[in-house]
Structures are given as C-alpha cells and as structure tokens.
Motif scaffolding. Structure first.
Motif, mmCIF file in Angstrom:
data_model
loop_
_atom_site.group_PDB
_atom_site.id
_atom_site.type_symbol
_atom_site.label_atom_id
_atom_site.label_comp_id
_atom_site.label_asym_id
_atom_site.label_seq_id
_atom_site.Cartn_x
_atom_site.Cartn_y
_atom_site.Cartn_z
ATOM 1 N N PRO A 193 0.788 -1.237 0.000
ATOM 2 C CA PRO A 193 0.000 0.000 0.000
ATOM 3 C C PRO A 193 0.820 1.288 0.000
ATOM 4 O O PRO A 193 0.319 2.327 -0.426
ATOM 5 N N VAL A 194 2.077 1.248 0.448
ATOM 6 C CA VAL A 194 2.877 2.485 0.487
ATOM 7 C C VAL A 194 4.203 2.385 -0.272
ATOM 8 O O VAL A 194 4.914 3.371 -0.373
ATOM 9 N N ILE A 195 4.519 1.221 -0.804
ATOM 10 C CA ILE A 195 5.752 1.036 -1.576
ATOM 11 C C ILE A 195 5.343 0.806 -3.023
ATOM 12 O O ILE A 195 4.584 -0.103 -3.320
ATOM 13 N N ASP A 196 5.865 1.625 -3.912
ATOM 14 C CA ASP A 196 5.399 1.650 -5.293
ATOM 15 C C ASP A 196 6.160 0.666 -6.190
ATOM 16 O O ASP A 196 6.706 1.052 -7.221
ATOM 17 N N TYR A 197 6.199 -0.598 -5.778
ATOM 18 C CA TYR A 197 6.810 -1.654 -6.575
ATOM 19 C C TYR A 197 5.923 -2.880 -6.478
ATOM 20 O O TYR A 197 5.050 -2.969 -5.599
ATOM 21 N N GLY A 218 6.477 -12.917 -3.764
ATOM 22 C CA GLY A 218 5.863 -12.898 -2.448
ATOM 23 C C GLY A 218 5.661 -11.471 -1.971
ATOM 24 O O GLY A 218 5.953 -10.503 -2.690
ATOM 25 N N PRO A 219 5.157 -11.321 -0.768
ATOM 26 C CA PRO A 219 4.839 -10.001 -0.225
ATOM 27 C C PRO A 219 6.059 -9.096 -0.072
ATOM 28 O O PRO A 219 7.137 -9.551 0.331
ATOM 29 N N ILE A 220 5.874 -7.836 -0.387
ATOM 30 C CA ILE A 220 6.907 -6.824 -0.204
ATOM 31 C C ILE A 220 6.862 -6.371 1.254
ATOM 32 O O ILE A 220 5.815 -5.960 1.741
ATOM 33 N N LEU A 221 7.999 -6.437 1.928
ATOM 34 C CA LEU A 221 8.051 -6.095 3.341
ATOM 35 C C LEU A 221 8.624 -4.708 3.605
ATOM 36 O O LEU A 221 8.250 -4.060 4.576
ATOM 37 N N ASP A 222 9.553 -4.266 2.770
ATOM 38 C CA ASP A 222 10.147 -2.957 3.002
ATOM 39 C C ASP A 222 10.932 -2.518 1.776
ATOM 40 O O ASP A 222 11.220 -3.318 0.875
ATOM 41 N N TYR A 223 11.267 -1.239 1.764
ATOM 42 C CA TYR A 223 12.092 -0.647 0.712
ATOM 43 C C TYR A 223 13.122 0.250 1.381
ATOM 44 O O TYR A 223 12.782 1.027 2.269
ATOM 45 N N ASN A 224 14.374 0.103 0.965
ATOM 46 C CA ASN A 224 15.449 0.932 1.495
ATOM 47 C C ASN A 224 15.849 1.935 0.419
ATOM 48 O O ASN A 224 16.431 1.558 -0.602
ATOM 49 N N ARG A 225 15.522 3.215 0.643
ATOM 50 C CA ARG A 225 15.819 4.269 -0.335
ATOM 51 C C ARG A 225 17.325 4.468 -0.531
ATOM 52 O O ARG A 225 17.772 4.694 -1.642
ATOM 53 N N ASP A 226 18.072 4.408 0.551
ATOM 54 C CA ASP A 226 19.510 4.655 0.469
ATOM 55 C C ASP A 226 20.215 3.642 -0.423
ATOM 56 O O ASP A 226 21.112 3.989 -1.187
ATOM 57 N N GLU A 227 19.815 2.387 -0.319
ATOM 58 C CA GLU A 227 20.447 1.328 -1.111
ATOM 59 C C GLU A 227 19.622 0.952 -2.333
ATOM 60 O O GLU A 227 20.028 0.091 -3.116
ATOM 61 N N ASN A 228 18.443 1.557 -2.472
ATOM 62 C CA ASN A 228 17.513 1.268 -3.569
ATOM 63 C C ASN A 228 17.274 -0.233 -3.684
ATOM 64 O O ASN A 228 17.461 -0.841 -4.735
ATOM 65 N N CYS A 229 16.878 -0.825 -2.567
ATOM 66 C CA CYS A 229 16.602 -2.259 -2.583
ATOM 67 C C CYS A 229 15.266 -2.559 -1.919
ATOM 68 O O CYS A 229 14.788 -1.836 -1.057
ATOM 69 N N LEU A 230 14.688 -3.639 -2.373
ATOM 70 C CA LEU A 230 13.383 -4.098 -1.937
ATOM 71 C C LEU A 230 13.563 -5.362 -1.107
ATOM 72 O O LEU A 230 14.390 -6.212 -1.436
ATOM 73 N N PHE A 231 12.784 -5.489 -0.047
ATOM 74 C CA PHE A 231 12.805 -6.689 0.782
ATOM 75 C C PHE A 231 11.494 -7.428 0.558
ATOM 76 O O PHE A 231 10.409 -6.880 0.793
ATOM 77 N N VAL A 232 11.612 -8.664 0.080
ATOM 78 C CA VAL A 232 10.450 -9.463 -0.310
ATOM 79 C C VAL A 232 10.499 -10.788 0.434
ATOM 80 O O VAL A 232 11.562 -11.427 0.498
ATOM 81 N N PHE A 289 8.201 -2.330 11.410
ATOM 82 C CA PHE A 289 7.293 -3.444 11.679
ATOM 83 C C PHE A 289 5.956 -3.264 10.960
ATOM 84 O O PHE A 289 5.462 -4.176 10.298
ATOM 85 N N GLU A 290 5.383 -2.084 11.078
ATOM 86 C CA GLU A 290 4.065 -1.850 10.473
ATOM 87 C C GLU A 290 4.117 -1.950 8.948
ATOM 88 O O GLU A 290 3.216 -2.511 8.329
ATOM 89 N N THR A 291 5.172 -1.440 8.354
ATOM 90 C CA THR A 291 5.329 -1.531 6.896
ATOM 91 C C THR A 291 5.397 -2.994 6.474
ATOM 92 O O THR A 291 4.759 -3.391 5.485
#
Length: 159
Positions: free
Chosen positions: A64-68, A73-87, A121-123
């Motif tokens: 709902p808040v990460i535009d990828y 599987g489910p997207i858990l987080d996005y790190n802007r500094d490293e431009n990486c996605l956690f799935v 956690f919430e993200t």
C-alpha cells in the motif's frame, strides 16, 4: 562554554548516568523487536496458505505504500539509500533483498529481531496483509473496464 567553566567530574558523572539509561533503552528496544518478530511470524504462519494461493494464481504482490510489485511474495520494506526491496520469497520461505539498480538478488535476510531493528514493523505487516485485497482490486478494475467498454460500444455502434 569557556575552558574554566568545564567541570570534568560533572561531565563524566553525566556521561556515566546517560550510558546506563542508553543501555537500558537499547535492551528494551531489542526486547520489543523480538516481540514484533514473534507477532509477524504468527501472522505469516497463518496467512501462508492465502499468500501461496495468490502467488499460484499469478497475481502480483503490491504494497500500500511502496510503489513496486513482486511476483515471488509479499513486499516487506524498501530501502531508499540502497535502492533495494525486501520481499518474503514464498518458494524459499525467507526474506530476499533485491537491488533495484540491476533487478538482481542482493542477498538473503534473516527474519529475526535484527530485521525489525532496521526495518519498520508496520510496513512489513502491511506487506503481508495488503495482498489479501488483490482479487477485490482486480474485480473492481475489471468491472470499471467492462463498464467503459460497454459504454463506448453503445456510443459508437450505430455510426
């Protein structure tokens, strides 16, 4: 502050007191992150059949808040500094880190309290729960498209 105003004994006493407080707070933060890990794992365990159903039916995983989007599987987080996605990779049952610079896997991440010390956690929880709405969103989008197509057909069929 002038040199003659410095009281090293007071400074050292304050530093030592602050160190005790900092250590206590750090321990509490770690305990809370462990509790978040436990809660997240319970949600994951309960939702796993539904998430696997969504994956097996070919739906993309959105957040709902990460535009990828993700297929694995489910997207858990996005790190802007490293431009990486956690799935959360459903096939491997582990968190994968993907570099968005080259769309390649950048590593595996252990889902423990260290993960929640570094990630929100919430993200992550939103990433687990949001895919449950994917079919409803698809149905809504399809119905809008059908309505538009029918309207255009009606508008232009008698020309």
């Amino acid at each position: 502050m002038k040199l003659e105003e410095l009281n090293i004994e007071q400074i050292m006493k304050k530093l030592e007191e602050d160190e005790v407080v900092a250590n206590e707070l750090d321990k509490k933060r770690s305990v809370l992150a462990q509790e978040q890990t436990r809660i997240f794992s319970e949600y994951l365990k309960k939702l796993l059949p539904a998430l696997e159903f969504i994956k097996n039916k070919g739906y993309y995983f959105k957040h709902p808040v990460i535009d990828y989007v993700s297929q694995g599987g489910p997207i858990l987080d996005y790190n802007r500094d490293e431009n990486c996605l956690f799935v959360y990779n459903l096939s491997e049952k582990r968190v994968k880190q993907f570099s968005l610079y080259n769309n390649k896997e950048a590593g595996t991440v252990v889902l423990n309290h260290h993960f929640f010390m570094a990630h929100d956690f919430e993200t992550a929880l939103q990433g687990l729960l949001h895919p449950l709405n994917v079919q409803a969103e698809f149905i809504k989008d399809c119905q809008k498209e059908i309505d538009k197509r029918e309207s255009l057909i009606e508008q232009y069929k008698n020309l």
